[in-house]
Motif scaffolding. Structure first.
Motif, PDB file in Angstrom:
ATOM      1  N   GLU A  37       0.830  -1.207   0.000  1.00  0.00           N
ATOM      2  CA  GLU A  37       0.000   0.000   0.000  1.00  0.00           C
ATOM      3  C   GLU A  37       0.862   1.255   0.000  1.00  0.00           C
ATOM      4  N   THR A  38       0.263   2.324  -0.510  1.00  0.00           N
ATOM      5  CA  THR A  38       0.935   3.625  -0.566  1.00  0.00           C
ATOM      6  C   THR A  38       0.076   4.646   0.174  1.00  0.00           C
ATOM      7  N   VAL A  39       0.640   5.811   0.414  1.00  0.00           N
ATOM      8  CA  VAL A  39      -0.156   6.891   0.999  1.00  0.00           C
ATOM      9  C   VAL A  39      -1.348   7.172   0.082  1.00  0.00           C
ATOM     10  N   GLN A  40      -1.111   7.107  -1.237  1.00  0.00           N
ATOM     11  CA  GLN A  40      -2.184   7.369  -2.188  1.00  0.00           C
ATOM     12  C   GLN A  40      -3.293   6.313  -2.084  1.00  0.00           C
ATOM     13  N   SER A  41      -2.927   5.037  -1.905  1.00  0.00           N
ATOM     14  CA  SER A  41      -3.974   4.010  -1.818  1.00  0.00           C
ATOM     15  C   SER A  41      -4.775   4.162  -0.525  1.00  0.00           C
ATOM     16  N   VAL A  42      -4.117   4.585   0.550  1.00  0.00           N
ATOM     17  CA  VAL A  42      -4.832   4.837   1.803  1.00  0.00           C
ATOM     18  C   VAL A  42      -5.756   6.046   1.632  1.00  0.00           C
ATOM     19  N   SER A  43      -5.264   7.083   0.979  1.00  0.00           N
ATOM     20  CA  SER A  43      -6.087   8.275   0.722  1.00  0.00           C
ATOM     21  C   SER A  43      -7.308   7.925  -0.121  1.00  0.00           C
ATOM     22  N   TYR A  44      -7.093   7.099  -1.133  1.00  0.00           N
ATOM     23  CA  TYR A  44      -8.186   6.680  -2.004  1.00  0.00           C
ATOM     24  C   TYR A  44      -9.240   5.905  -1.200  1.00  0.00           C
ATOM     25  N   ALA A  45      -8.784   5.010  -0.317  1.00  0.00           N
ATOM     26  CA  ALA A  45      -9.716   4.246   0.518  1.00  0.00           C
ATOM     27  C   ALA A  45     -10.542   5.189   1.395  1.00  0.00           C
ATOM     28  N   PHE A  46      -9.887   6.233   1.920  1.00  0.00           N
ATOM     29  CA  PHE A  46     -10.598   7.231   2.732  1.00  0.00           C
ATOM     30  C   PHE A  46     -11.668   7.928   1.904  1.00  0.00           C
ATOM     31  N   GLU A  47     -11.321   8.281   0.662  1.00  0.00           N
ATOM     32  CA  GLU A  47     -12.292   8.929  -0.225  1.00  0.00           C
ATOM     33  C   GLU A  47     -13.497   8.032  -0.470  1.00  0.00           C
ATOM     34  N   LYS A  48     -13.285   6.720  -0.433  1.00  0.00           N
ATOM     35  CA  LYS A  48     -14.352   5.745  -0.683  1.00  0.00           C
ATOM     36  C   LYS A  48     -15.112   5.386   0.597  1.00  0.00           C
ATOM     37  N   GLY A  49     -14.818   6.071   1.712  1.00  0.00           N
ATOM     38  CA  GLY A  49     -15.597   5.866   2.921  1.00  0.00           C
ATOM     39  C   GLY A  49     -14.914   5.117   4.051  1.00  0.00           C
ATOM     40  N   GLU A  50     -13.671   4.713   3.834  1.00  0.00           N
ATOM     41  CA  GLU A  50     -12.945   4.066   4.924  1.00  0.00           C
ATOM     42  C   GLU A  50     -12.717   5.061   6.054  1.00  0.00           C
ATOM     43  N   LYS A  51     -12.623   4.534   7.276  1.00  0.00           N
ATOM     44  CA  LYS A  51     -12.331   5.358   8.444  1.00  0.00           C
ATOM     45  C   LYS A  51     -11.134   4.759   9.169  1.00  0.00           C
ATOM     46  N   ALA A  52     -10.574   5.513  10.114  1.00  0.00           N
ATOM     47  CA  ALA A  52      -9.458   4.998  10.904  1.00  0.00           C
ATOM     48  C   ALA A  52      -9.426   5.685  12.262  1.00  0.00           C
ATOM     49  N   ILE A  53      -8.796   5.003  13.195  1.00  0.00           N
ATOM     50  CA  ILE A  53      -8.558   5.531  14.537  1.00  0.00           C
ATOM     51  C   ILE A  53      -7.048   5.479  14.754  1.00  0.00           C
ATOM     52  N   ILE A  54      -6.508   6.536  15.327  1.00  0.00           N
ATOM     53  CA  ILE A  54      -5.067   6.592  15.619  1.00  0.00           C
ATOM     54  C   ILE A  54      -4.880   6.772  17.126  1.00  0.00           C
ATOM     55  N   ALA A  55      -3.959   6.003  17.695  1.00  0.00           N
ATOM     56  CA  ALA A  55      -3.616   6.115  19.118  1.00  0.00           C
ATOM     57  C   ALA A  55      -2.312   6.895  19.250  1.00  0.00           C
ATOM     58  N   TYR A  56      -2.296   7.802  20.221  1.00  0.00           N
ATOM     59  CA  TYR A  56      -1.119   8.641  20.475  1.00  0.00           C
ATOM     60  C   TYR A  56      -0.677   8.478  21.917  1.00  0.00           C
ATOM     61  N   GLU A  57       0.635   8.416  22.113  1.00  0.00           N
ATOM     62  CA  GLU A  57       1.224   8.504  23.453  1.00  0.00           C
ATOM     63  C   GLU A  57       2.173   9.687  23.418  1.00  0.00           C
ATOM     64  N   GLU A  58       2.013  10.596  24.347  1.00  0.00           N
ATOM     65  CA  GLU A  58       2.837  11.812  24.398  1.00  0.00           C
ATOM     66  C   GLU A  58       2.896  12.497  23.036  1.00  0.00           C
ATOM     67  N   LYS A  59       1.737  12.612  22.414  1.00  0.00           N
ATOM     68  CA  LYS A  59       1.541  13.282  21.127  1.00  0.00           C
ATOM     69  C   LYS A  59       2.201  12.573  19.941  1.00  0.00           C
ATOM     70  N   GLN A  60       2.746  11.374  20.162  1.00  0.00           N
ATOM     71  CA  GLN A  60       3.365  10.604  19.080  1.00  0.00           C
ATOM     72  C   GLN A  60       2.429   9.459  18.672  1.00  0.00           C
ATOM     73  N   PRO A  61       2.183   9.287  17.362  1.00  0.00           N
ATOM     74  CA  PRO A  61       1.323   8.186  16.933  1.00  0.00           C
ATOM     75  C   PRO A  61       2.008   6.837  17.186  1.00  0.00           C
ATOM     76  N   VAL A  62       1.289   5.916  17.826  1.00  0.00           N
ATOM     77  CA  VAL A  62       1.868   4.609  18.164  1.00  0.00           C
ATOM     78  C   VAL A  62       1.070   3.436  17.594  1.00  0.00           C
ATOM     79  N   GLY A  63      -0.158   3.704  17.146  1.00  0.00           N
ATOM     80  CA  GLY A  63      -0.958   2.615  16.604  1.00  0.00           C
ATOM     81  C   GLY A  63      -2.183   3.138  15.882  1.00  0.00           C
ATOM     82  N   MET A  64      -2.791   2.268  15.091  1.00  0.00           N
ATOM     83  CA  MET A  64      -3.998   2.665  14.367  1.00  0.00           C
ATOM     84  C   MET A  64      -4.727   1.422  13.904  1.00  0.00           C
ATOM     85  N   VAL A  65      -5.975   1.630  13.513  1.00  0.00           N
ATOM     86  CA  VAL A  65      -6.759   0.593  12.846  1.00  0.00           C
ATOM     87  C   VAL A  65      -7.619   1.270  11.787  1.00  0.00           C
ATOM     88  N   ARG A  66      -7.787   0.578  10.660  1.00  0.00           N
ATOM     89  CA  ARG A  66      -8.651   1.060   9.592  1.00  0.00           C
ATOM     90  C   ARG A  66      -9.926   0.233   9.624  1.00  0.00           C
TER      91      ARG A  66
END
Length: 156
Positions: A37-66
């Motif tokens: 996957e590329t940033v572009q393919s993730v962006s395209y998925a978002f345009e098609k309705g995909e969502k995601a959650i990002i977890a941060y510790e001390e303002k740094q991203p440490v995990g996510m799920v789509r």
């Protein structure tokens, strides 16, 4: 830990977290398609309705799920925690926030698919109430096959 819904401007962060987390599968036969996957393919998925959650510790991203909403429920994929933070409960917290979101929008079932060879993920999902309800063989190019199980959790 802060867990936020991602916006389309977060797709580079989502992609980066995913690549870091899935690098451990680069030598699998076949390697995880997440690594293609590329940033572009993730962006395209978002345009098609995909969502995601990002977890941060001390303002740094440490995990996510789509994830996506489907007829049968909320389907998640590419659950990713950076290697140095794996095993610290971040994935469980991300999934718990996904369950909270699902309940809030009146979705009672959460689903995912897992390679049978990735036993740590099977154990993780099993430990928080997911169960296997189907299995299949995915056929990849060059005659390669992958055994995959479908798991789900029904929220009470």
């Amino acid at each position: 830990m802060i867990i936020n819904f991602a916006t389309s401007s977060d797709t580079p962060v989502i992609h980066d977290l995913m690549i870091k987390a899935f690098m451990e599968y680069k030598n699998d036969i076949p390697p995880s398609s997440a690594l293609e996957e590329t940033v572009q393919s993730v962006s395209y998925a978002f345009e098609k309705g995909e969502k995601a959650i990002i977890a941060y510790e001390e303002k740094q991203p440490v995990g996510m799920v789509r994830f996506q909403l489907k007829d049968e429920g909320l389907y998640f994929y590419r659950l990713s925690v950076i290697p140095e933070k794996q095993g610290t409960g971040i994935a469980k917290k991300i999934l718990k926030s996904l369950e909270t979101y699902a309940a809030k929008i009146n979705v009672s079932t959460i689903l995912c698919k897992v390679r049978v060879t990735v036993t740590k993920n099977l154990q993780l999902y099993n430990s928080i109430g997911y169960h296997v309800y189907d299995e299949e063989i995915v056929h990849k190019p060059n005659g390669i096959t992958i055994k995959v199980v479908s798991m789900k959790k029904v929220l009470s």
